[in-house]
Design a protein around this motif. Sequence first.
Motif, PDB file in Angstrom:
ATOM      1  N   PRO A  42     -33.356  21.300  77.436  1.00 37.02           N
ATOM      2  CA  PRO A  42     -31.907  21.263  77.239  1.00 37.02           C
ATOM      3  C   PRO A  42     -31.160  21.185  78.571  1.00 37.02           C
ATOM      4  N   HIS A  43     -30.364  20.172  78.740  1.00 39.50           N
ATOM      5  CA  HIS A  43     -29.568  19.955  79.955  1.00 39.50           C
ATOM      6  C   HIS A  43     -30.421  20.003  81.217  1.00 39.50           C
ATOM      7  N   GLU A  76     -36.107  19.238  90.854  1.00 41.09           N
ATOM      8  CA  GLU A  76     -35.829  19.830  92.157  1.00 41.09           C
ATOM      9  C   GLU A  76     -37.160  20.342  92.682  1.00 41.09           C
ATOM     10  N   PRO A  87     -23.705  16.998  85.871  1.00 39.91           N
ATOM     11  CA  PRO A  87     -22.638  16.150  86.401  1.00 39.91           C
ATOM     12  C   PRO A  87     -23.194  15.204  87.453  1.00 39.91           C
ATOM     13  N   THR A 144     -26.351  24.461  90.020  1.00 38.51           N
ATOM     14  CA  THR A 144     -27.143  23.590  90.885  1.00 38.51           C
ATOM     15  C   THR A 144     -26.239  22.668  91.682  1.00 38.51           C
ATOM     16  N   ASN A 185     -26.511  26.869  84.463  1.00 39.22           N
ATOM     17  CA  ASN A 185     -27.512  26.659  85.503  1.00 39.22           C
ATOM     18  C   ASN A 185     -27.325  25.297  86.169  1.00 39.22           C
ATOM     19  N   SER A 186     -26.991  24.319  85.346  1.00 38.52           N
ATOM     20  CA  SER A 186     -26.794  22.982  85.876  1.00 38.52           C
ATOM     21  C   SER A 186     -25.568  22.933  86.797  1.00 38.52           C
ATOM     22  N   MET A 213     -34.095  22.891  88.120  1.00 40.50           N
ATOM     23  CA  MET A 213     -33.604  22.024  87.066  1.00 40.50           C
ATOM     24  C   MET A 213     -34.258  20.649  87.184  1.00 40.50           C
ATOM     25  N   PRO A 236     -28.358  26.905  80.082  1.00 39.17           N
ATOM     26  CA  PRO A 236     -28.750  25.712  80.847  1.00 39.17           C
ATOM     27  C   PRO A 236     -27.560  24.993  81.483  1.00 39.17           C
ATOM     28  N   ILE A 237     -26.413  24.952  80.773  1.00 40.34           N
ATOM     29  CA  ILE A 237     -25.263  24.263  81.367  1.00 40.34           C
ATOM     30  C   ILE A 237     -24.776  25.019  82.597  1.00 40.34           C
ATOM     31  N   GLN A 295     -33.077  21.901  81.682  1.00 36.77           N
ATOM     32  CA  GLN A 295     -33.675  23.214  81.928  1.00 36.77           C
ATOM     33  C   GLN A 295     -35.104  23.244  81.397  1.00 36.77           C
TER      34      GLN A 295
END
Lengths: 855, 200
Positions: free
Chosen positions: B175-176, B127, B31, A215, A211-212, B1, A208-209, B178
């Motif tokens: 999570p984050h 999104e 971020p 993005t 993926n983030s 996401m 997930p990180i 996702q």
Amino acid sequence: MYDSLFLYSSFLKAELKSCSCDSSPGVFRVRTVYLPRCRNRQEKRRNARLSLKMYSHGSESLIKQARDIHESELQKFFSRLVKLLQGKELGHETVDSLQRLLLILSATKYTKTLPPELQRRLASLLSSSAEQLQVLSSAVLRETLPLSGQEVNYNQENVVQLNSHAASLLLSQAQSRADLSSLCAQLLRGLEGRQSEGSAHSLTHTLPILNSILTHSPESLTEDHVTLLSKKLVDWLRYASITQGGGASSGGFFTGQRSRQPVPTAELDGTVSGDFFTVLCVGQGFTDDQWMNVYSFSMLRHWLLTNHSVSNGNTTADTDDRSEVDGSVVSMVSATSSSSRLLPPRERLREKAFQYCQRLIEQSDRKAQKRIDTDLQKACLVEAVCILDRVCEEDTSLVFRTFPCIKALFGRLSSDLSFARVLLPIAQFYLHHGETAAVDCESVWNLVFGRFPAELFNDLFLAHELLRFLRLNLESLQARVPQYTRSFPNLLKFLAWDSPSAVDDFVDLLPSLVTTGTAVELLHTLLDLPCLSATLVLQLRSACQPISDTGGRALLSLDAFRSTSYRGLFLFLLRGEAGSGDTIDRLSTLHKLLAEAADWPRVVQCSQTVPVLLHIFFNTVVTVANDKLLAHLILVMLERSSLLLNVPKYIKEIHRVFSCHLLRLCKLHPSLVVDQSHELLEFAGATANVYSKEDIYTHVVWVLGEYLSVSCDSRCSVRLITSCFETLEAVLFEITSSAPTPGAVCPAPRVITTLMSALAKLASRSHDLIPRVSLFFSKLRTVTRGGSVPWCNNEEDLVAIVTRGEELWSLLKAPGVAQSVLTPPTHIASPQWHQDTNVAMPLRLRALTSLTHPQ
Amino acid sequence: MVRCFLIHTVCPVSALGPGDSRVLYSRVFGPDEGVVSEQNREVSPERRRVLQREKVSVVVRQVHSSVSLSREASGRPPGETVPGEEALALQEADSGVVRLRAGDPFHEEMSALWLGVQSLGFTLVCEPHENLLLAEGTLRTLTRHCLEHLHMLGQGSEVLLRSNRVDALLSRLLPHGQLLFLNHRFAQSLEKEVVAYMAK
């Protein structure tokens, strides 16, 4: 001092226990030892009422207290917290205080700085063994700024060892792309090792990180990263264990041990899985790689969508493969393509994604035993079709392998509208690839533009997705799907039902629906949108209320909706396609039938969006229409100005829009006024319009006066000017010679002055008319000398009218001058003349006035 | 996401103007947009935080108005349920989706999914290409857990005083940011962990 003490004590010291669910609002204050606990009955009753409202005064006052806290108290609180964190045992009190700190920090939008010591202590809590402390320290630090000179180190080797909460802090406090890049590199390095090396726990949040990061900043990944991740995803997606993980889970995700006797995973219908593991397989427990399978599939689509935008690093062609030996069964789906291991990683992932999705589609046909799984099957179908669409975009050779499966899926689902939201991605697939595969898409479009809006107009999520689908594919739809523009009566049902949500999409879509063929009908449809809204309400009510049910308040409109004699009218409103006749003759009947709907909230909301859309309509139509169509539209405006559903404010707003665009159309094409002079004069000659359609009437009179001139159109004859003059003169005479009928209001002063100006303009073009208009002005002066007239009850207005009359009268005394002022040649009226102060119109007027009125 | 998860009021709050809402919980994933965008590179971290807060309040305002308009249109007043009736409250909840145009307030277009449970709104900003069916399911699950574990149908203030529970919930179910494809077995196993966390 007392106040602040109270605050400190109540807010910062109160035991968390006291604010649990059983307590009352204002609990912080009430339950502390400093304040009495007793409350009177009235307060209790109020609290009981509040309890139904969920958001209590207690919460409100907590936020206020957190915001208003004094700096000195805060410092005291900080040092107490530091002391607490120094202790060996971090118990309830620590958790409680940290939570309070979090509330103080998050209650304001400005950042508060923590003492460095506290910040350090909090940072060390991130790796505490108690998850609660990890969560809280991460949350608190997210609300603060990293200490200067103490930036989080994104290069540290142990990034991969971080728990999920620490990692989320790292992500949220990244200050640059560089930070993200190094975080990314570290996480991927963690993936590189065999799963057994890094703790599996860290791997689950790695995906997930990544993926983030992908993005927000796809450039943070290099080509090598893509290769690596593609390979890992292939492993997890396609080669996860097919036996169940160790029984009852005893805590964490990954604590289960494999049972001694491997039990194969099952399908959702309970049968034993005969193929590779997917998110639609169940078991008593799951192995690590099965969890990774879930995470991998969850991010797969996004990965396929974005991995092409990574930066171009060094490409290492590498077809090294070890997954095939992981002991997985040969898939039924992939049996034909075992050579895929020779493909480069990206292509290989594409191939595996293709197989995974095919398997999901097959698995979704199984009867799930739990409802949550049935829902998941639908979501998986959406995802699978979207992924297949994506892989086919990247590799067109896959289109031919995919279409049979998509076609079969469409065949299976198309009759069941509960799968509408799955059918939409299928439609997307057909739109993208139908041409390549030479497939007939007719039945798909019949569904999307036919049954969906007609039967599912009240499904808000479908509406959102369908309108988005239309927006994204506007160009190809316009080019390849003729049904699209024709289906606007159907598509507008989404807008009529839920105007506030859909209006935004229609602002974007409407221009594409305006063509020379649809413009007139579209205008009528937009004007009748509130009627459509009411009809949709009736349609739903009629469907859920049996006809025999006469209980409650009967709706006249519902009876009308059910009556056979009006069926045609309602069916016309509910039509699915454009071009099936019109009901203009019986529109007033329809409006009468729906009169009671005028205050239904849905109808009112709908009526409020119509003016916006009309503006867009007219702005677009001038770019596509020819003179003939524009002339027709002017007629529609005149005709429809008196044929509207009587929703409060609606008619007035529509008149305003009509006026605005009538003016713009005539300005763009002045010869329209000569073309349509007959109809315009008919409208301007009806005295009733002065009162009921003041806005639009004024504008019609203005365009007649302005554009009925030889300089605009050579066909403009003296006879036409005279007949126009006579028509307007008659109206002006009528409204200024008698009192309005009892109960009616006086004519608007603006109408009178516009009529006067129009007459003066016309007279300046045909000098024979000057004596007639001068006579009127002189009469006007005589009549008003008394000070009051029955047709105008405001003195200031009357003075303005008379002054205007005198100005025009004076101007007309010098016909040549009058013509140059009232009908200036276009080059004089052009903007730069107004900007030039030496030749501006006011200056000319002043000069002329001094000439004609020698002092 | 998913970009953020929010809990906020959708009822009038006396201390605020009409149409304004109190944000009770907000979690922005990933971020900050400003860090990676070209135009906001120079913005200080303090300012970025303020901007992020403003973004959240723009979303919340839009959702609040959407909830109000949707309730007005349906003519159905929000149901009233008491603690213990979480499942019923969820069943009666209004739901909808708001399109957030690019630049208003996020750089790119977003879809804000919301659930209105009486006076509270639960919002997931996704999104737009995200699987909304999955997002809807996830939002419902999250809302159910919040209602149950923070006793939100009552009148306590646990959402403010135990927000770490929501954090812990999100770290498992979202999570984050996702969205996860969880069948009932996976879901059960995560829920067990959630329950264990809440028991501490």
